[in-house]
Design an enzyme around this catalytic site. Structure first.
Site, mmCIF file in Angstrom:
data_model
loop_
_atom_site.group_PDB
_atom_site.id
_atom_site.type_symbol
_atom_site.label_atom_id
_atom_site.label_comp_id
_atom_site.label_asym_id
_atom_site.label_seq_id
_atom_site.Cartn_x
_atom_site.Cartn_y
_atom_site.Cartn_z
ATOM 1 C CB CYS A 2 28.930 -7.277 75.182
ATOM 2 S SG CYS A 2 30.664 -7.465 74.821
ATOM 3 N NE ARG A 28 23.318 -7.474 72.904
ATOM 4 C CZ ARG A 28 22.959 -6.673 71.925
ATOM 5 N NH1 ARG A 28 21.822 -6.880 71.306
ATOM 6 N NH2 ARG A 28 23.724 -5.675 71.568
ATOM 7 C CD1 TRP A 87 31.410 -12.565 70.252
ATOM 8 C CD2 TRP A 87 32.527 -10.679 69.827
ATOM 9 N NE1 TRP A 87 31.988 -12.687 69.018
ATOM 10 C CE2 TRP A 87 32.683 -11.552 68.731
ATOM 11 C CE3 TRP A 87 33.149 -9.443 69.783
ATOM 12 C CZ2 TRP A 87 33.418 -11.207 67.600
ATOM 13 C CZ3 TRP A 87 33.888 -9.095 68.663
ATOM 14 C CH2 TRP A 87 34.004 -9.983 67.582
ATOM 15 C CG ASN A 113 28.337 -3.826 73.600
ATOM 16 O OD1 ASN A 113 29.315 -4.209 72.940
ATOM 17 N ND2 ASN A 113 27.097 -3.982 73.195
ATOM 18 N N GLY A 114 31.593 -2.266 73.516
ATOM 19 C CA GLY A 114 32.225 -1.323 72.586
ATOM 20 C C GLY A 114 33.731 -1.424 72.655
ATOM 21 C CD GLU A 480 21.467 -15.957 54.042
ATOM 22 O OE1 GLU A 480 22.463 -15.217 53.924
ATOM 23 O OE2 GLU A 480 20.995 -16.272 55.145
ATOM 24 C CE LYS A 484 22.215 -17.929 57.701
ATOM 25 N NZ LYS A 484 21.785 -16.598 57.868
ATOM 26 C CD GLU A 487 25.702 -17.715 60.082
ATOM 27 O OE1 GLU A 487 26.246 -16.871 60.795
ATOM 28 O OE2 GLU A 487 24.683 -17.482 59.400
ATOM 29 C CG HIS A 503 35.424 -18.093 34.888
ATOM 30 N ND1 HIS A 503 35.993 -17.867 33.657
ATOM 31 C CD2 HIS A 503 34.082 -18.037 34.710
ATOM 32 C CE1 HIS A 503 35.030 -17.661 32.759
ATOM 33 N NE2 HIS A 503 33.858 -17.757 33.379
ATOM 34 C CE LYS A 597 20.059 -12.347 65.623
ATOM 35 N NZ LYS A 597 20.043 -13.116 64.377
HETATM 36 C C1 F6R Z 1 24.416 -14.464 59.452
HETATM 37 C C2 F6R Z 1 24.082 -13.233 60.122
HETATM 38 C C3 F6R Z 1 24.949 -12.054 59.884
HETATM 39 C C4 F6R Z 1 24.119 -10.767 59.948
HETATM 40 C C5 F6R Z 1 25.030 -9.541 59.879
HETATM 41 C C6 F6R Z 1 24.255 -8.254 59.837
HETATM 42 O O1 F6R Z 1 23.454 -15.453 59.687
HETATM 43 O O2 F6R Z 1 23.149 -13.175 60.870
HETATM 44 O O3 F6R Z 1 25.644 -12.153 58.693
HETATM 45 O O4 F6R Z 1 23.219 -10.749 58.893
HETATM 46 O O5 F6R Z 1 25.879 -9.541 60.994
HETATM 47 O O6 F6R Z 1 23.417 -8.131 60.939
HETATM 48 P P1 F6R Z 1 22.188 -7.132 60.953
HETATM 49 O O7 F6R Z 1 21.148 -7.640 59.994
HETATM 50 O O8 F6R Z 1 21.734 -7.130 62.367
HETATM 51 O O9 F6R Z 1 22.735 -5.801 60.511
#
Ligand code: F6R
Length: 602
Positions: A2, A28, A87, A113-114, A480, A484, A487, A503, A597
């Site tokens: 949010c 956000r 969100w 937010n929350g 990783e 990426k 997502e 396995h 985010k």
């Molecule tokens: C994926 C991504 C998330 C964040 C995760 C932690 O691309 O961005 O997996 O890495 O939500 O976020 P932070 O680093 O802000 O704690």
């Protein structure tokens, strides 16, 4: 999770300020958005059915991303407005559930937010008192609760008393149409206050504010701020006044705008050579300080969520390989269940871009109770994790606006590489490797390589599954890379340790299944090539990444050997592939569905 933005001041363009602030905060949350403003001109014409003109506030709410939206009226002069990009947590994505929410008299507007853990009980009490609700949200209880308290006290006391009743981690911003004040309070999610020549701003992060002012106050948990002609800071639950001090931050406007790029994700990918160089050149003394803490600790643990956890995993390999010490790592949300052994000699290194991830904050709170020391490695000055840490290290990556983390991840890996070399007493070696890695990113970003990666994206674009494999440090690269790609492109991608294929997962390989094989020139090369051969013999399409070409590669992305720093350019390759797959498949790489985010709820 949010985006919140509010303005109160001398200017009559509160609506415009809030709208453009929300656009900058859209990353956000982008299920829906809304705005409430205290109108100054009673002749305002309303043309849109979703816009409600009442005697107190004008509210306007919409489903979907805010994008380039404009408000319906062309005359919305106002010096007080609050807005929200949502969100969804409680209640589906419908106009009624979008914020702001109002009380029965429509004099109090709230954005939030929350998650209010005890909202059902409070709502029951309010219903009995005759309050009418129009949404399914937990948020809507707040304006009604304030309305109740206003029967016996003033605005500030009513907000304080209402907020004190809420359980859970929450941030709220409240506007009152009868006063020229905005009140903000928080226990969990972030809130930043800006003091500019035009008046006061409140937002869920600095991104939305720096266009107006860089004089900021990061609200702490259990603080409440009253913004009007002046600013007052109070402590909660008591409401006692506190001294407040604004800080000056040095972010630039260009940092939060896309500039010549189509998407923030691409812009942030291109910023990475600079981010890595900055770490190689400017962090030595801070890294040496942290090294002393690791030397002193009896048990060091790396924690993070999602991409940050993948950086932690890379770190634990670095510490083993380079410094010959064992540093544990766990997904932050699981550390809660795996930390019974912590004591006052333990050291927790928490990695978080936003510094607000609840899955990281929770175990840190438990660790603090046990007297353990905390190092925060974060991108956000003043964030919750930054504040709760005993020692702080800023990533210096600049604002990261694409939901998928790129440059912050690379910065975390670079810092952990420096730190493990510092523990081994060879920090200069890390600096050299990082500068080499930075050059390799530059080469990857050359026109020729971008065209090559785009071509690979178009070839694998319609595949049902994609696999990424690696061994050793490249296992974390594989994880990783898979995250990426999946997502932002929604192409199902799984990252695996090369040794795990046999396995189980190899059962999924069939003719044409693409597989990215991370094959650096280290002790894993022969074994990973033999895993790739097993995939190829079952019809798999092999995309090799590394310094040495193998005959089993159908496509090869050449990246020079940069020793342990290889994770950096290898993951950058995957980021570029992810970006072009997303674009090719018609998605918005900056705002993947269902994601936000900053993940401030459990
Ligand atoms: C994926 C991504 C998330 C964040 C995760 C932690 O691309 O961005 O997996 O890495 O939500 O976020 P932070 O680093 O802000 O704690």
């Amino acid at each position: 999770m949010c985006g919140i933005f509010g303005y109160v001041g001398k200017q009559q363009n509160a609506a415009e300020f809030v709208l453009s602030g929300l656009k900058l905060l859209e990353y956000r949350g982008y299920d829906s958005w809304g705005i409430a403003l205290k109108i100054s001109n009673s002749k305002s014409q309303i043309s849109n059915s979703r816009q409600n003109r009442d005697s107190k506030f004008i509210t306007e709410k919409h489903i979907g991303k805010i994008g380039n939206a404009q408000l319906s009226s062309n005359d919305l002069r106002s010096n007080l407005a609050i807005g929200h990009t949502r969100w969804a947590t409680h209640g589906g994505v419908i106009v009624e559930n979008a914020h702001p929410h109002l009380d029965c008299k429509k004099e109090i507007a709230v954005i939030h937010n929350g998650i209010i853990e005890n909202y059902a009980r409070i709502k029951e009490g309010l219903l009995k008192k005759g309050h009418k609700f129009v949404s399914e949200t937990d948020t809507e209880i707040i304006p009604h609760l304030i309305e109740e308290f206003l029967k016996k006290e003033g605005f500030a006391s009513a907000v304080r008393d209402a907020f004190n009743q809420l359980k859970g981690l929450n941030a709220i911003v409240v506007a009152n149409s009868l006063s020229r004040q905005i009140i903000a309070a928080k226990t969990g999610s972030p809130l930043v206050i800006g003091k500019g020549n035009e008046g006061f701003f409140v937002a869920s992060d600095a991104t939305g504010i720096i266009k107006h002012t860089r004089k900021l106050l990061f609200l702490k948990d259990r603080e409440m701020v009253i913004l009007g002609d002046d600013v007052e800071l109070l402590t909660l639950p008591s409401g006692k006044k506190k001294i407040l001090r604004f800080e000056q931050i040095d972010w630039k406007i260009e940092d939060v705008e896309k500039g010549k790029f189509d998407h923030f994700m691409l812009k942030e990918i291109y910023e990475q050579p600079k981010v890595v160089r900055n770490i190689a050149e400017n962090y030595t003394s801070q890294i040496k300080e942290l090294k002393k803490l690791i030397d002193k600790a009896k048990g060091t643990f790396l924690i993070g969520a999602g991409t940050a956890f993948h950086a932690c995993l890379a770190g634990s390999y670095f510490f083993s390989k380079i410094a010959n010490i064992h540093i544990n790592t766990t997904v932050a949300s699981e550390f809660n269940y795996l930390e019974d052994f912590l004591n006052s000699k333990s050291l927790i290194i928490a990695l978080s871009q936003s510094g607000e991830t609840i899955d990281v904050i929770e175990p840190l709170n438990h660790a603090k109770e046990k007297g353990s020391k905390i190092i925060a490695i974060t991108n956000a000055l003043g964030s919750t994790i930054y504040r709760m840490a005993d020692y702080k290290l800023l990533l210096g990556a600049g604002p990261e606006k694409a939901v998928a983390s790129t440059k912050a991840y690379i910065a975390k890996v670079a810092l952990l590489l420096m730190l493990s070399y510092a523990v081994a007493g060879k920090v200069n070696r890390a600096k050299k490797l990082l500068l080499d890695a930075s050059r390799e990113i530059d080469i990857l970003l050359s026109k020729k390589n971008i065209l090559k990666i785009k071509k690979i994206a178009s070839i694998i674009n319609s595949s049902e599954h994609l696999y990424t494999i690696g061994r050793g440090t490249s296992f974390s690269t594989a994880l990783e890379s898979a995250l990426k790609i999946k997502e932002v492109s929604y192409l199902h991608t799984e990252g695996l340790a090369g040794g795990e294929l046999k396995h189980g997962p190899i059962a999924l390989i069939s003719k044409g299944t693409p597989c990215v094989v991370f094959a650096p020139q280290d002790e894993t090369f022969d074994a990973i090539i033999s895993n790739a051969t097993e995939i190829k013999s079952r019809g798999g399409l092999i995309i090799g990444v590394g310094p040495k070409k193998s005959p089993i590669f159908d496509y090869w992305i050449k990246i020079k050997d940069v020793s342990e720093a290889q994770i950096i350019p290898h993951v950058v390759f995957a980021q570029i592939l992810a970006y072009y797959l997303s674009v090719e498949r018609g998605h918005d790489p900056d705002k993947p569905r269902n994601l936000a985010k900053s993940v401030t709820v459990k």
